[in-house]
Design an enzyme around this catalytic site. Sequence first.
Site, PDB file in Angstrom:
ATOM      1  CB  SER A 127      -0.911   0.009   1.232  1.00  0.00           C
ATOM      2  OG  SER A 127      -1.556   1.261   1.391  1.00  0.00           O
TER       3      SER A 127
ATOM      4  CE1 TYR B 255      -3.304  -2.236   6.003  1.00  0.00           C
ATOM      5  CE2 TYR B 255      -2.890   0.016   5.289  1.00  0.00           C
ATOM      6  CZ  TYR B 255      -3.257  -1.281   5.006  1.00  0.00           C
ATOM      7  OH  TYR B 255      -3.592  -1.638   3.720  1.00  0.00           O
TER       8      TYR B 255
END
Length: 232
Positions: free
Chosen positions: A102, A128
Amino acid sequence: LTELRAVANGAEVEMLRGDLAVMADTARLAKEIAARTDRIDVLMNNAGGTPSQQVITAEGNEETFAGNHLGPFLLTKLLLPVLEATAAKQPKGSVRVINTSSSAHEYIEGMNWDDLQSLKTFVTNKAYCAAKLANVYFTRALAKRVAPKGIVVHAMHPGVVATNFASHGDAPMQKFFADYGDKASTPAHGADTLIWLAMDPEPGKSNGGYFFERAPAAVSPAGQDDALAERL
């Protein structure tokens, strides 16, 4: 599963379930896969998520790091013998491992090596981001190891995709997805680069890359550090 079978043109489709945040279940899943086939052409590590608060698994791992990085790492490691056996019989670059990372990896300066899993200093979004940076490191380190055997490893950023990804996230994560609204891409569009990386001849000519919208994408300065990738 019914929809997949409907578009599979007669190919056999099986679904095996596993919790990649739990290493014992990941190992069980790998064993089941290896028992069913002696050929793996493409492994897509696309599972991921983010909880609303710190969750420690029964094995003592932080769930974000475990589900987004440790599980895919272990699954790939355990299936490497099958991937390598397949690559030995196929043209170079046709067997591939694709890791969904990501752009979130860009939002931290690097890993907290003193608290890799955020067990002591948990912040939802930072945990994350760290897991997504770990995906980039894993891709770079694995690519160097398996390139001599003809296996290609790439990472990709799918963009913001209109799925239920944020449904278990905290309020800021859910707001982020809600604010995107109609600007979020469809699941089909989000999957497009994954499929391209798995099947198109072009990605088979390089190794250890990071892609977005079928094109090489920028990796953060920290993510380009191969010494840190080796450390992880």
